[in-house]
Design a protein around this motif. Structure first.
Motif, mmCIF file in Angstrom:
data_model
loop_
_atom_site.group_PDB
_atom_site.id
_atom_site.type_symbol
_atom_site.label_atom_id
_atom_site.label_comp_id
_atom_site.label_asym_id
_atom_site.label_seq_id
_atom_site.Cartn_x
_atom_site.Cartn_y
_atom_site.Cartn_z
ATOM 1 N N ASP A 68 0.817 -1.228 -0.071
ATOM 2 C CA ASP A 68 0.006 0.107 -0.014
ATOM 3 C C ASP A 68 0.981 1.221 0.143
ATOM 4 O O ASP A 68 0.870 2.225 0.764
ATOM 5 N N THR A 69 1.859 1.192 -0.908
ATOM 6 C CA THR A 69 2.814 2.392 -0.975
ATOM 7 C C THR A 69 2.868 2.625 -2.770
ATOM 8 O O THR A 69 2.620 1.752 -3.211
ATOM 9 N N ALA A 265 -7.319 1.890 0.060
ATOM 10 C CA ALA A 265 -6.102 1.554 -0.520
ATOM 11 C C ALA A 265 -5.577 3.325 -0.851
ATOM 12 O O ALA A 265 -6.217 4.349 -1.269
ATOM 13 N N MET A 266 -4.020 3.443 -0.646
ATOM 14 C CA MET A 266 -3.608 4.854 -1.008
ATOM 15 C C MET A 266 -3.810 4.982 -2.312
ATOM 16 O O MET A 266 -3.380 4.314 -3.097
ATOM 17 N N GLU A 267 -4.121 6.406 -2.633
ATOM 18 C CA GLU A 267 -4.303 6.607 -4.090
ATOM 19 C C GLU A 267 -2.828 6.748 -4.806
ATOM 20 O O GLU A 267 -2.072 7.380 -4.340
ATOM 21 N N GLY A 269 -0.854 4.075 -5.025
ATOM 22 C CA GLY A 269 -0.075 3.016 -4.598
ATOM 23 C C GLY A 269 -0.409 1.733 -5.399
ATOM 24 O O GLY A 269 -1.070 1.468 -6.170
ATOM 25 N N TYR A 271 -1.614 -1.102 -4.191
ATOM 26 C CA TYR A 271 -2.646 -1.584 -3.818
ATOM 27 C C TYR A 271 -3.666 -1.064 -4.537
ATOM 28 O O TYR A 271 -4.710 -1.717 -5.289
ATOM 29 N N SER A 272 -3.784 0.188 -4.729
ATOM 30 C CA SER A 272 -4.730 0.638 -5.530
ATOM 31 C C SER A 272 -4.687 0.459 -6.982
ATOM 32 O O SER A 272 -5.913 0.237 -7.579
#
Length: 306
Positions: A68-69, A265-267, A269, A271-272
């Protein structure tokens, strides 16, 4: 100009304005899916172009641990979600298809006009029920029943999700199939009866083969709705990130994973990006279903002309 010429000129001007407005609306509506597809392609391609993952890893791997980075370095194997979606949709179709075809046959070939006028609105009423209602009924009624009847450890399972989806796609398949059967010319039935065929022989050998294109269209539209359903499925499937090894155990699907994880989820990243890629996969599958529908309809038209 006299009043008649002025009225004619105003009418032509209004007609041109209306034609222009309708044309803009039609072209705009036709372009919206392409804009959506382009946006999903732009966001979903980051998994491969920005974070360096392969298509094979995304579709075939079962390791789901994206970072998530914005640095990346995680695993984005979505095979468990894809397999969960396919198993759930297949189970829903297996449950719903016999009921839908039987109901369509009854409505078009057996029921009296009065009975048909009562049944058809009741079937179409299913389409107006919100997804959350299906999910809530599944959560409060179906889950306890399955847990008691099958002695399941949780109740939340692929079986519960398949049953809920079967009810949700039932009206789509039934309505499309009934319309296709009703469109078969009555003269074909009369000719079959004239040759000595029974009602069931006429239905099996004349009506259903002639309506095959419409029936397949209803099946694919039902599958498309089942594939894209998120809320009702999320309420009964359990949302465990595992491969579907049993119908009596929880699992997860593409839509439930997107719905549950996208908000946190981080925008920008990894994960997103992986979730956007899953959304792109759903869009491509829906596009594939539409393509199949057009191919079936075209094949049916060519066969009818022949």
């Amino acid at each position: 100009m006299n009043p008649i010429e002025i009225a004619v000129k105003n009418a032509h001007r209004d007609e041109r304005a209306a034609r222009f407005l309708i044309t803009i609306c039609g072209i705009g509506a036709a372009l919206v899916p392409f804009f959506i597809g382009g946006f999903l392609l732009l966001k979903g391609s980051d998994t491969f172009l920005l974070f360096g993952h392969s298509l094979g890893e995304f579709l075939l791997s079962g390791q789901w641990a994206p970072s998530d980075t914005a640095v990346g370095g995680g695993h984005v194997g979505a095979a468990m979600f894809l397999s969960g979606s396919l198993v759930t949709c297949g189970l829903a179709l297996l449950i719903s298809l016999p009921l839908s075809i039987s109901t369509a046959i009854f409505m078009t070939e057996i029921a009296s006009p009065r009975t048909r006028r009562l049944i058809q609105p009741a079937v179409e009423l299913f389409t107006g029920i919100p997804s959350v209602v299906y999910g809530w009924i599944g959560l409060t009624v179906l889950i306890p029943f399955l847990r008691h009847f099958f002695t399941m450890p949780y109740g939340f399972s692929l079986l519960a999700a398949g049953c809920v989806l079967a009810v949700m796609i039932f009206p789509t398949i039934t309505t499309m199939s009934a319309d296709a059967m009703a469109a078969v010319p009555k003269t074909w039935r009369e000719a079959s009866y004239g040759l000595g065929a029974t009602r069931w022989e006429t239905i099996a050998r004349i009506v259903i083969p002639a309506a095959r294109g419409g029936i397949f269209t209803g099946i694919i539209l039902g599958l498309a709705r089942a594939l894209g359903e998120a809320l009702a499925v999320a309420m009964v499937i359990g949302q465990m990130k595992v491969f579907p090894t049993s119908l009596f155990l929880p699992a997860s699907t593409l839509t439930t994973a997107i719905a549950s994880d996208m908000g946190g989820a981080m925008e920008g990243g990894e994960y997103s990006a992986a979730l956007w890629t899953m959304a792109l996969l759903l869009f491509l599958l829906s596009f594939l279903f539409i393509f199949v529908i057009h191919r079936i309809n075209r094949a049916s038209q060519l066969k009818g002309r022949a």
